[in-house]
Design an enzyme around this catalytic site. Structure first.
Site, mmCIF file in Angstrom:
data_model
loop_
_atom_site.group_PDB
_atom_site.id
_atom_site.type_symbol
_atom_site.label_atom_id
_atom_site.label_comp_id
_atom_site.label_asym_id
_atom_site.label_seq_id
_atom_site.Cartn_x
_atom_site.Cartn_y
_atom_site.Cartn_z
ATOM 1 N N GLN A 16 0.839 -1.195 0.000
ATOM 2 C CA GLN A 16 0.000 0.000 0.000
ATOM 3 C C GLN A 16 0.877 1.249 0.000
ATOM 4 O OE1 GLN A 16 -2.438 -0.200 3.535
ATOM 5 N NE2 GLN A 16 -0.717 0.068 4.930
ATOM 6 N N ARG A 144 8.572 13.957 16.246
ATOM 7 C CA ARG A 144 9.086 12.932 15.330
ATOM 8 C C ARG A 144 10.518 12.542 15.721
ATOM 9 N NH1 ARG A 144 4.561 12.914 14.332
ATOM 10 N NH2 ARG A 144 3.443 13.032 12.339
ATOM 11 N N TYR A 147 11.733 8.856 14.682
ATOM 12 C CA TYR A 147 11.532 8.776 13.230
ATOM 13 C C TYR A 147 12.556 9.633 12.500
ATOM 14 C CZ TYR A 147 9.334 9.261 8.646
ATOM 15 O OH TYR A 147 9.093 9.271 7.292
ATOM 16 N N PRO A 183 -2.500 5.398 3.203
ATOM 17 C CA PRO A 183 -3.334 4.724 4.203
ATOM 18 C C PRO A 183 -2.733 4.766 5.608
ATOM 19 C CG PRO A 183 -3.274 3.440 2.194
ATOM 20 C CD PRO A 183 -2.287 4.551 2.004
ATOM 21 N N SER A 184 -1.421 4.646 5.712
ATOM 22 C CA SER A 184 -0.804 4.669 7.038
ATOM 23 C C SER A 184 -0.954 6.033 7.692
ATOM 24 C CB SER A 184 0.674 4.279 6.957
ATOM 25 O OG SER A 184 1.408 5.212 6.190
ATOM 26 N N ARG A 205 0.338 22.765 7.464
ATOM 27 C CA ARG A 205 1.793 22.769 7.319
ATOM 28 C C ARG A 205 2.229 22.699 5.856
ATOM 29 N NH1 ARG A 205 1.902 19.101 11.903
ATOM 30 N NH2 ARG A 205 2.402 17.339 10.541
#
Length: 247
Positions: A16, A144, A147, A183-184, A205
């Site tokens: 996806q 974040r 990440y 989708p995520s 943003r």
């Protein structure tokens, strides 16, 4: 005649989002695509495309990666797309969050490159594309922490591989998009206490007033996978590609 005619491309996270869009785009440009993911059901949706072969693969498992590498005789392009976005500052990041993120976002790329690079070197030709982000060493983004740390590491890994192997016919680049409508991302928005507010904050943003699409990122990846992508002229010989519309 497609820009990727005859090329064998292996990519991760193809079920996806950006990975799926890239698998389809690569296929439409004439490549033989080996699309991998841990989500077998979603992966099966790609079987409607004759140029796409699917393989269930957990890129955090070294033995699975090595098994796949042995099965594939020749590879022209490796696209490492698998990743996870953890939400929070360093104080919100537990040991398990740090370990999971670094394992999936960075170590998986290390293992994939280690497994497939020798095949490229045997041909004196190869192309590696890694998925990074503007949330990295490029730009500080709130909430974040791990990440951004992992994606900064991806940039460092990319430049290192490019510097070490450019004279042996290997190109290595990374793509650094901002917010992409996938989708995520939608799942992460829905998981927030106020999904509508979270969506509006994401949109505010974006200087263009909208999020990018996975298909737009796929266009860049097709370019990088093609012979149109030339090596940089410096010692590193890599281009860290940003998508300017994706702030």
């Amino acid at each position: 005649m497609g820009r990727l005619d005859g090329k064998v491309i292996v990519l991760s996270a193809a079920a996806q989002g950006i990975g799926r869009a890239c698998a389809i785009a690569f296929c439409k440009e004439g490549a033989k695509v080996i699309a991998t993911d841990i989500n077998e059901e979603k992966l099966k949706e790609l079987q409607q495309y004759s140029g796409i072969q699917i393989k269930v693969l957990d890129v955090t498992k070294k033995e699975q990666i090595e098994k796949l590498a042995k099965e594939i005789e020749k590879i022209d392009v490796l696209f490492n797309c698998a990743g996870f976005v953890h939400h929070g500052t360093i104080l919100d990041c537990e040991d398990r969050d740090w370990d999971f993120t670094m394992n999936l976002n960075v170590r998986s790329m290390y293992m994939m490159i280690r497994a497939f690079l020798p095949k490229m070197l045997a041909e004196n030709s190869g192309n590696i594309i890694n998925m990074s982000s503007v949330a990295s060493s490029i730009k500080g983004v709130v909430n974040r922490c791990v990440y951004s740390t992992s994606k900064a590491a991806v940039i460092g890994l990319t430049k290192s591989v490019a510097a070490d192997f450019i004279e042996q016919g290997i190109k290595c680049n990374c793509v650094c998009p901002g917010t992409v409508d996938t989708p995520s991302l939608r799942d992460r928005i829905q998981a927030q206490p106020n999904p509508e507010q979270a969506l509006q904050e994401f949109l505010q943003r974006q200087r263009t007033g909208r999020m990018a699409t996975a298909e737009e990122v796929a266009h860049l990846c097709v370019y990088l996978a093609s012979d149109e992508e030339k090596r940089g002229e410096g010692e590193v010989g890599t281009l860290t590609h940003q998508l300017p519309l994706l702030e």
